[in-house]
Design an enzyme around this catalytic site. Structure first.
Site, PDB file in Angstrom:
ATOM      1  CD  GLU A 270      60.229  43.257   0.345  1.00 42.65           C
ATOM      2  OE1 GLU A 270      59.899  42.900  -0.795  1.00 42.65           O
ATOM      3  OE2 GLU A 270      61.390  43.552   0.653  1.00 42.65           O
ATOM      4  CB  CYS A 304      54.131  39.275  -3.525  1.00 44.55           C
ATOM      5  SG  CYS A 304      55.472  38.397  -2.708  1.00 44.55           S
TER       6      CYS A 304
HETATM    7  P1  NDP Z   1      47.004  45.408   2.221  1.00 45.67           P
HETATM    8  O1  NDP Z   1      47.895  46.489   1.752  1.00 45.67           O
HETATM    9  O2  NDP Z   1      45.551  45.555   2.025  1.00 45.67           O
HETATM   10  O3  NDP Z   1      47.242  45.148   3.779  1.00 45.67           O
HETATM   11  C1  NDP Z   1      48.521  44.853   4.310  1.00 45.67           C
HETATM   12  C2  NDP Z   1      48.510  45.115   5.799  1.00 45.67           C
HETATM   13  O4  NDP Z   1      48.404  46.518   6.045  1.00 45.67           O
HETATM   14  C3  NDP Z   1      47.333  44.478   6.525  1.00 45.67           C
HETATM   15  O5  NDP Z   1      47.770  43.995   7.780  1.00 45.67           O
HETATM   16  C4  NDP Z   1      46.392  45.641   6.667  1.00 45.67           C
HETATM   17  O6  NDP Z   1      45.468  45.460   7.720  1.00 45.67           O
HETATM   18  C5  NDP Z   1      47.373  46.761   6.984  1.00 45.67           C
HETATM   19  N1  NDP Z   1      46.873  48.114   6.775  1.00 45.67           N
HETATM   20  C6  NDP Z   1      45.802  48.524   6.050  1.00 45.67           C
HETATM   21  N2  NDP Z   1      45.690  49.882   6.099  1.00 45.67           N
HETATM   22  C7  NDP Z   1      46.711  50.340   6.859  1.00 45.67           C
HETATM   23  C8  NDP Z   1      47.161  51.636   7.266  1.00 45.67           C
HETATM   24  N3  NDP Z   1      46.544  52.745   6.890  1.00 45.67           N
HETATM   25  N4  NDP Z   1      48.262  51.717   8.037  1.00 45.67           N
HETATM   26  C9  NDP Z   1      48.929  50.601   8.402  1.00 45.67           C
HETATM   27  N5  NDP Z   1      48.552  49.349   8.056  1.00 45.67           N
HETATM   28  C10 NDP Z   1      47.468  49.209   7.292  1.00 45.67           C
HETATM   29  O7  NDP Z   1      47.570  44.080   1.523  1.00 45.67           O
HETATM   30  P2  NDP Z   1      46.934  42.635   1.524  1.00 45.67           P
HETATM   31  O8  NDP Z   1      46.784  42.151   2.922  1.00 45.67           O
HETATM   32  O9  NDP Z   1      45.734  42.668   0.626  1.00 45.67           O
HETATM   33  O10 NDP Z   1      48.098  41.764   0.861  1.00 45.67           O
HETATM   34  C11 NDP Z   1      48.170  41.499  -0.503  1.00 45.67           C
HETATM   35  C12 NDP Z   1      49.240  42.372  -1.149  1.00 45.67           C
HETATM   36  O11 NDP Z   1      50.478  42.124  -0.531  1.00 45.67           O
HETATM   37  C13 NDP Z   1      49.448  42.079  -2.618  1.00 45.67           C
HETATM   38  O12 NDP Z   1      49.553  43.284  -3.336  1.00 45.67           O
HETATM   39  C14 NDP Z   1      50.776  41.349  -2.646  1.00 45.67           C
HETATM   40  O13 NDP Z   1      51.449  41.464  -3.864  1.00 45.67           O
HETATM   41  C15 NDP Z   1      51.488  42.006  -1.518  1.00 45.67           C
HETATM   42  N6  NDP Z   1      52.578  41.156  -1.040  1.00 45.67           N
HETATM   43  C16 NDP Z   1      53.871  41.539  -1.282  1.00 45.67           C
HETATM   44  C17 NDP Z   1      54.925  40.723  -0.900  1.00 45.67           C
HETATM   45  C18 NDP Z   1      56.352  41.123  -1.161  1.00 45.67           C
HETATM   46  O14 NDP Z   1      57.242  40.512  -0.579  1.00 45.67           O
HETATM   47  N7  NDP Z   1      56.623  42.108  -1.987  1.00 45.67           N
HETATM   48  C19 NDP Z   1      54.691  39.441  -0.220  1.00 45.67           C
HETATM   49  C20 NDP Z   1      53.305  39.155   0.006  1.00 45.67           C
HETATM   50  C21 NDP Z   1      52.290  40.000  -0.399  1.00 45.67           C
HETATM   51  P3  NDP Z   1      44.065  44.740   7.413  1.00 45.67           P
HETATM   52  O15 NDP Z   1      44.323  43.499   6.617  1.00 45.67           O
HETATM   53  O16 NDP Z   1      43.564  44.433   8.756  1.00 45.67           O
HETATM   54  O17 NDP Z   1      43.268  45.745   6.617  1.00 45.67           O
END
Ligand code: NDP
Length: 536
Positions: A270, A304
């Site tokens: 997502e 999102c």
């Molecule tokens: P990120 O992609 O930066 O992070 C998402 C998660 O992935 C965090 O827990 C992060 O950890 C983790 N992560 C980072 N690097 C890795 C890796 N290499 N392997 C596995 N996990 C990893 O997203 P954001 O937290 O900034 O969230 C915002 C985004 O989420 C926006 O683009 C938004 O549109 C999207 N979103 C989509 C939704 C949907 O339903 N389509 C709903 C809500 C949000 P850490 O934070 O500790 O770096």
């Protein structure tokens, strides 16, 4: 802030209280840091700048031990059956209602969002989801008797069975710690899996509080565990699990998909969005303006599926911009100090405010006009951006083409619906969309032409609340979906079972030895079955 508990025993997570920087109980490590991770992560309240807690940054060893515990706990959880698991989920639903204030305070303390945003878009979602999956999991996953027109299986019993994958890894973002991180754990658990949740490092406390709640509701130990940490912890978790459910940015989603492909495990993604809203000349402008303001500014635009760009037909453009501008001017922004205190809360993730400011500057530099807002809010302890409306925008500007994820609403003039649909589809993203018109039939036709996972007519975002409908992104907005039948079946293997009676023929007609007479007879049969053709 509400208390959340977690500890580390020999590197694997258990629950244990600890004390946060502000005196509240919080998630901390008890066991050797060598196995728990190299350092703790400080959790900041973005609305005040205060550190409210710290959590362990778990390393790969700790995650592997957690996975082993989750796997060991899973068969007994599965053996409880749908009814047994549903009982735990219904208790959790009640627990959430009984502890709603505490959960809201925890969400507010780590995100800086308003109490209303926490209440309406998080507590109400999770409470509904506990009940929904408790009620519907069995219907979606129970063994299904299948009929086939294939002559070779006539008289046999055909079954489709959904079997839990085992250990599911959920990775969540920071904008909705309950809805988008914990929410996906509920169907995974109801399907009979153990779950490890890796919340965003920025907002881990709600996930930990839910661990405490589920334990109180009788969820067996290690069936739901929280792996606090940064991206590396998420990557380590993907190494261990049987399936990964990821919500976050498209950039990280691609990395997750690559890792899942390398391990040949399924993933559901997502991802980001740039949701368009189309306003036609015949729309109810008051409703359209109210929804444009609410669904772009709610949660400070960090949703999102928030409205990220608007296309308005020329005859009503000026009026619409002025209505929206006045409504946005009336919004109160700042530190949430209880229900009703402000309308728009903080920017949760520190770097996000730079992206928002950069998008606004890029637009104004290319000729856009800020009709209200446009700046970081100065003189506050926390991180805030003024609710901002931009007019005179076009697709050369980032604010119309890249995910801004802030309280901004760029509004573009279009000559007609055709241009609006073309521009709406001119995006790498395809998460949500909306069309406003008094002509419902035309709205439906236009909705079908927008390449998005969901399109609302005279509404926006509301599809997310109907858990019977799939919610997922097209194009770069994701793979797979949450909610509906697909939202729980993805946490299962499908198994086909064919049962032939012991009274069946000793030898079936297509088997050895091959004889010319039998072959000719089967050939004639196939001709009768498939060879008649249709002349139309
Ligand atoms: P990120 O992609 O930066 O992070 C998402 C998660 O992935 C965090 O827990 C992060 O950890 C983790 N992560 C980072 N690097 C890795 C890796 N290499 N392997 C596995 N996990 C990893 O997203 P954001 O937290 O900034 O969230 C915002 C985004 O989420 C926006 O683009 C938004 O549109 C999207 N979103 C989509 C939704 C949907 O339903 N389509 C709903 C809500 C949000 P850490 O934070 O500790 O770096």
């Amino acid at each position: 802030m509400a208390g959340v508990e977690q500890d580390v025993q020999g590197g694997a997570l258990q629950a244990e209280p600890a004390v946060a920087a502000n005196g509240a109980s919080a998630a901390m490590a008890e066991a050797p840091l060598a196995s728990a991770g190299s350092a703790d992560i400080a959790v900041e309240n973005p609305a005040t700048g205060e550190i409210v807690a710290s959590v362990p940054d778990l390393d790969a060893t700790a995650v592997a031990q957690m996975a082993a515990r989750g796997r060991a706990a899973q068969p007994d959880w599965d053996a409880l059956g749908f009814d047994g698991r549903a009982r735990v989920m219904r208790r959790a639903q009640k627990w959430l209602m009984d502890n709603a204030d505490r959960v809201v305070e925890t969400i507010v303390s780590e995100t800086g969002k308003t109490h209303e945003d926490a209440q309406f878009a998080e507590i109400s979602y999770a409470a509904n989801a506990f009940g929904f999956w408790a009620k519907h999991a069995k219907g979606y996953l129970d063994d299904q008797r299948v009929k086939s027109s294939q002559i070779l299986v006539k008289g046999k019993k055909l079954l489709l069975r959904y079997r839990p994958l085992g250990l599911v890894g959920v990775i969540g973002p920071w904008n909705y710690p309950l809805t988008n991180s914990f929410g996906d754990c509920i169907p995974a658990l109801m399907a009979g899996n153990s779950v490890i949740l890796k919340p965003s490092e920025v907002t881990p406390l709600t996930s930990l509080l839910m661990a405490e709640g589920l334990r109180e509701c009788g969820l067996p130990e290690h069936v739901y565990q929280v792996a606090t940490g940064r991206g590396a912890t998420g990557a380590a978790m993907i190494e261990q699990v049987d399936m990964v459910m990821f919500t976050g940015s498209t950039r990280t989603g691609r990395k997750v998909a690559e890792e899942a492909a390398r391990r040949l495990i399924p993933c559901s993604l997502e991802l980001g969005g740039k949701d368009p809203m189309i306003v036609l000349s015949d729309a109810d402008l008051e409703r359209a303006a109210n929804l444009a303001v609410y669904y772009s500014m709610q949660n400070a635009g960090q949703t999102c599926i928030s409205i990220e760009r608007v296309y308005v037909e020329a005859p009503i453009y000026e009026e619409f911009v002025s209505m929206v501008t006045e409504k946005v001017r009336a919004l109160r922004v700042g530190e949430p100090k209880g229900p009703g205190s402000v309308d728009v809360g903080a920017i949760t993730f520190p770097p996000q405010i730079d992206t928002i400011a950069e998008h606004v500057a890029d637009a104004t530099g290319k000729g856009a006009k800020v009709t209200v807002g446009g700046h970081r809010l100065e003189g506050q302890r926390g991180r805030f951006f003024e609710p901002t409306v931009l007019s005179g925008v076009d697709h050369t500007m980032k604010v119309m083409t890249e995910e801004t994820f802030g309280p901004t609403l760029p509004i573009m003039k279009v000559s007609d619906a055709e241009e609006a649909v073309r521009l709406a589809n001119e995006s790498p993203y395809g998460l949500g969309a909306s069309v406003f018109t008094r002509d419902a039939a035309r709205g439906e036709q236009l909705a079908k032409r927008i390449h998005a996972g969901a399109t609302n007519v005279n509404d926006a975002l509301i599809n997310y609340t109907a858990l019977e409908l799939p919610m997922g992104g097209a194009k770069a907005s994701g793979l797979g979906s949450r909610h509906g039948a697909g939202g729980i079946r993805k946490y299962c293997d499908q198994q086909a079972i064919v049962i032939t009676s012991h009274l069946a023929f000793k030898r079936e007609i297509h088997m050895f030895p091959y004889r010319a007479r039998t072959t000719r007879m089967l050939q004639r049969l196939f001709k009768v079955m498939y060879g008649r053709g249709r002349r139309d």
